[in-house]
Design a protein around this motif. Structure first.
Motif, mmCIF file in Angstrom:
data_model
loop_
_atom_site.group_PDB
_atom_site.id
_atom_site.type_symbol
_atom_site.label_atom_id
_atom_site.label_comp_id
_atom_site.label_asym_id
_atom_site.label_seq_id
_atom_site.Cartn_x
_atom_site.Cartn_y
_atom_site.Cartn_z
ATOM 1 N N ILE A 47 0.464 -32.157 -23.113
ATOM 2 C CA ILE A 47 0.943 -31.018 -22.335
ATOM 3 C C ILE A 47 2.460 -31.085 -22.164
ATOM 4 C CG2 ILE A 47 0.911 -29.927 -20.059
ATOM 5 C CD1 ILE A 47 -2.033 -30.751 -19.833
ATOM 6 N N THR A 48 2.970 -32.245 -21.741
ATOM 7 C CA THR A 48 4.401 -32.359 -21.502
ATOM 8 C C THR A 48 5.202 -32.275 -22.791
ATOM 9 O OG1 THR A 48 4.202 -34.785 -21.514
ATOM 10 C CG2 THR A 48 4.114 -33.670 -19.372
ATOM 11 N N ALA A 49 4.601 -32.637 -23.919
ATOM 12 C CA ALA A 49 5.279 -32.509 -25.217
ATOM 13 C C ALA A 49 5.116 -31.107 -25.800
ATOM 14 C CB ALA A 49 4.742 -33.548 -26.196
ATOM 15 N N GLU A 50 4.440 -30.217 -25.064
ATOM 16 C CA GLU A 50 4.204 -28.841 -25.499
ATOM 17 C C GLU A 50 3.454 -28.797 -26.825
ATOM 18 O OE1 GLU A 50 7.879 -26.659 -25.387
ATOM 19 O OE2 GLU A 50 8.048 -26.822 -23.208
ATOM 20 N N ARG A 51 2.421 -29.630 -26.911
ATOM 21 C CA ARG A 51 1.562 -29.654 -28.089
ATOM 22 C C ARG A 51 0.148 -29.253 -27.660
ATOM 23 N NH1 ARG A 51 2.350 -35.220 -31.147
ATOM 24 N NH2 ARG A 51 1.509 -33.994 -32.876
ATOM 25 N N PRO A 52 -0.579 -28.512 -28.477
ATOM 26 C CA PRO A 52 -1.874 -27.967 -28.051
ATOM 27 C C PRO A 52 -2.936 -29.037 -27.854
ATOM 28 C CG PRO A 52 -1.492 -27.548 -30.388
ATOM 29 C CD PRO A 52 -0.211 -28.102 -29.841
ATOM 30 N N VAL A 53 -3.748 -28.837 -26.831
ATOM 31 C CA VAL A 53 -4.877 -29.728 -26.557
ATOM 32 C C VAL A 53 -5.882 -28.955 -25.705
ATOM 33 C CG1 VAL A 53 -3.834 -30.703 -24.462
ATOM 34 C CG2 VAL A 53 -5.533 -32.043 -25.743
ATOM 35 N N ALA A 54 -7.166 -29.258 -25.889
ATOM 36 C CA ALA A 54 -8.227 -28.637 -25.096
ATOM 37 C C ALA A 54 -9.091 -29.725 -24.477
ATOM 38 C CB ALA A 54 -9.087 -27.717 -25.959
ATOM 39 N N VAL A 55 -9.571 -29.464 -23.265
ATOM 40 C CA VAL A 55 -10.445 -30.392 -22.560
ATOM 41 C C VAL A 55 -11.740 -29.665 -22.221
ATOM 42 C CG1 VAL A 55 -10.739 -31.896 -20.574
ATOM 43 C CG2 VAL A 55 -8.457 -31.595 -21.578
ATOM 44 N N ALA A 56 -12.875 -30.237 -22.665
ATOM 45 C CA ALA A 56 -14.190 -29.654 -22.391
ATOM 46 C C ALA A 56 -14.934 -30.530 -21.389
ATOM 47 C CB ALA A 56 -14.999 -29.527 -23.677
ATOM 48 N N SER A 57 -15.576 -29.885 -20.399
ATOM 49 C CA SER A 57 -16.315 -30.604 -19.363
ATOM 50 C C SER A 57 -17.616 -29.877 -19.075
ATOM 51 C CB SER A 57 -15.497 -30.702 -18.073
ATOM 52 O OG SER A 57 -14.239 -31.278 -18.303
ATOM 53 N N ILE A 58 -18.694 -30.627 -18.879
ATOM 54 C CA ILE A 58 -19.986 -30.025 -18.551
ATOM 55 C C ILE A 58 -19.974 -29.557 -17.101
ATOM 56 C CG2 ILE A 58 -22.440 -30.516 -18.198
ATOM 57 C CD1 ILE A 58 -22.284 -32.388 -20.590
ATOM 58 N N LEU A 59 -20.449 -28.323 -16.884
ATOM 59 C CA LEU A 59 -20.544 -27.776 -15.542
ATOM 60 C C LEU A 59 -21.958 -27.852 -15.000
ATOM 61 C CD1 LEU A 59 -18.372 -24.534 -15.764
ATOM 62 C CD2 LEU A 59 -17.698 -26.818 -15.029
ATOM 63 N N SER A 60 -22.943 -27.467 -15.810
ATOM 64 C CA SER A 60 -24.319 -27.414 -15.325
ATOM 65 C C SER A 60 -25.280 -27.525 -16.494
ATOM 66 C CB SER A 60 -24.567 -26.096 -14.569
ATOM 67 O OG SER A 60 -24.346 -24.988 -15.422
ATOM 68 N N GLY A 61 -26.499 -27.878 -16.180
ATOM 69 C CA GLY A 61 -27.533 -28.074 -17.182
ATOM 70 C C GLY A 61 -28.265 -29.369 -16.884
ATOM 71 N N ASP A 62 -28.866 -29.981 -17.907
ATOM 72 C CA ASP A 62 -29.586 -31.223 -17.663
ATOM 73 C C ASP A 62 -28.727 -32.452 -17.937
ATOM 74 O OD1 ASP A 62 -29.426 -30.998 -20.368
ATOM 75 O OD2 ASP A 62 -31.584 -31.059 -20.751
ATOM 76 N N LEU A 63 -27.400 -32.276 -17.918
ATOM 77 C CA LEU A 63 -26.459 -33.391 -17.908
ATOM 78 C C LEU A 63 -25.586 -33.229 -16.669
ATOM 79 C CD1 LEU A 63 -25.330 -33.543 -21.664
ATOM 80 C CD2 LEU A 63 -26.770 -35.188 -20.459
ATOM 81 N N PRO A 64 -25.135 -34.323 -16.068
ATOM 82 C CA PRO A 64 -24.363 -34.210 -14.830
ATOM 83 C C PRO A 64 -22.995 -33.579 -15.073
ATOM 84 C CG PRO A 64 -24.353 -36.472 -15.627
ATOM 85 C CD PRO A 64 -25.335 -35.726 -16.471
ATOM 86 N N PRO A 65 -22.436 -32.871 -14.049
ATOM 87 C CA PRO A 65 -21.094 -32.319 -14.196
ATOM 88 C C PRO A 65 -20.080 -33.411 -14.500
ATOM 89 C CG PRO A 65 -22.156 -31.461 -12.228
ATOM 90 C CD PRO A 65 -23.019 -32.577 -12.734
ATOM 91 N N GLY A 66 -19.016 -33.033 -15.175
ATOM 92 C CA GLY A 66 -17.992 -34.003 -15.532
ATOM 93 C C GLY A 66 -18.110 -34.377 -16.995
ATOM 94 N N GLY A 67 -17.701 -35.578 -17.346
ATOM 95 C CA GLY A 67 -17.657 -35.957 -18.756
ATOM 96 C C GLY A 67 -16.582 -35.149 -19.438
#
Length: 376
Positions: free
Chosen positions: A117-137
């Motif tokens: 982010i600080t180097a202004e280079r693209p990145v994406a972060v995916a996180s589970i919200l709901s379902g049969d796996l716990p939030p986070g990750g």
């Protein structure tokens, strides 16, 4: 999280424990969009905002609980909820907020994300919200040369996991597409990444490089526009062919200061659909070749300063140069909204107001005279 990246990087370097609350979904007239973030440190210090002040107090308490438990939490605040009313969400709308610990044990990929982010280079972060796996990750996806991390492949670096290899693969492809469009939002997939909508909701937050603002003409108005552009998150370039005007003393805070003929600069540097171009020279020898080139680019906004008489002369010259009417229709001139301002700073507000209205589909009308949603 972009606006608090440098602050939380300092916390991390100092070994301070903290949690990050992120807006993941909104409905109706929610005050902030998905991706807005607030960080809460174990010492009680706070950076950022998730609602412009409406629910920060309630989210702060949840963040403290998350720091104590080490488990992510998902909370929804809506105007019709008692909890939301107590929290102060009286402005309307509903927000869903993911609160998660951000220490090395729970988010080891965070230093890499903050570095991108600080180097202004693209990145994406995916996180589970709901379902049969716990939030986070967290699954981190960066369109880059692979670094040898598990799951990396040509053209992409992948770090972390959502708990299932096939799910990681499916979300990686989704994240790459969303990042290419600069889009943040929720995707729904099956437990193993299947194309089904009933199992998992995954939040994908895209951090694309900031949009570019190209300001041509190193005049006093340009200084005010450049400062306003930086304040609004643009990567700002000021370009002028006259070295006596294009100096760091006059433009100390811009990202790039260029002494070159404007049209030649534009010919040598790519312009994408998020770029805004402000032509402030109102001098035909600069404006005409520059605008003829600019109007062939996919820039989101092209504005030119000058009186209505200057603009009529400008249009005639551009037509003589073969610029079609469809391209001329893209030109915002005289530049800015009718705010009645006169100073460089007031003019800069007028110009940036027009750019913001174009970006989000605003009318430029006083809200008291409209019945449209406040947040489009």
């Amino acid at each position: 999280m972009r606006d608090i990246a440098e602050s939380i990087a300092v916390w991390q370097a100092a070994g301070v424990r903290f949690a990050v609350a992120t807006v993941v979904r909104t409905w109706r007239s929610a005050p902030r969009r998905p991706g807005a973030a607030m960080a809460v440190a174990e010492n009680g210090e706070v950076y950022g905002s998730v609602s412009g002040g409406c629910v920060e107090g309630a989210v702060y308490e949840v963040a403290r609980e998350v720091l104590d438990s080490g488990e992510a939490a998902l909370r929804t605040y809506g105007v019709s909820d008692d909890e939301a009313l107590e929290a102060g969400l009286t402005c309307g709308g509903t927000v869903e907020i993911l609160v998660r610990p951000a220490d090395d044990a729970h988010f080891p990929e965070l230093p890499y994300v903050l570095g991108r982010i600080t180097a202004e280079r693209p990145v994406a972060v995916a996180s589970i919200l709901s379902g049969d796996l716990p939030p986070g990750g967290n699954l981190v996806v960066a369109p880059d040369t692979p670094d040898g991390s598990p799951g990396s492949s040509p053209g992409v670096t992948v770090r972390g996991t959502l708990g299932d290899g096939r799910l990681d693969g499916a979300i990686t492809e989704q994240a790459r597409g969303m990042l290419a469009q600069g889009r943040t939002g929720v995707v729904r997939v099956g437990r193993h990444g299947e194309r089904r909508m009933d199992r998992l909701a995954v939040f994908v937050q895209s951090f694309a490089p900031p949009p570019r603002m190209l300001v041509f003409g190193a005049i006093d108005f340009a200084g005010a526009v450049a400062r306003m552009g930086k304040f609004l998150g643009y990567h700002v370039t000021v370009c002028d062919a006259r070295p006596v005007f294009a100096t760091r003393k006059r433009f100390p805070d811009v990202d790039e200061l260029v002494v070159q003929w404007p049209h030649r600069y534009l010919e040598e540097h790519p312009v994408d659909g998020s770029t805004v171009i402000c032509v402030l020279t109102h001098d035909p020898k600069f404006d005409i070749p520059l605008l003829a080139r600019a109007l062939r680019t996919p820039a989101r906004y092209i504005g030119a300063m000058g009186s209505r008489r200057t603009h009529e002369d400008r249009l005639a010259r551009l037509r003589e140069d073969g610029v079609p009417e469809s391209a001329l229709a893209r030109l915002s001139a005289p530049i800015g909204l009718d705010l009645g301002g006169r100073t460089p700073e007031e003019t800069a507000v007028s110009i940036m107001a027009e750019i913001i209205a174009l970006r989000w589909g605003g009318t430029g009308e006083r809200l008291t005279r409209t019945e449209l949603p406040i947040h489009h």
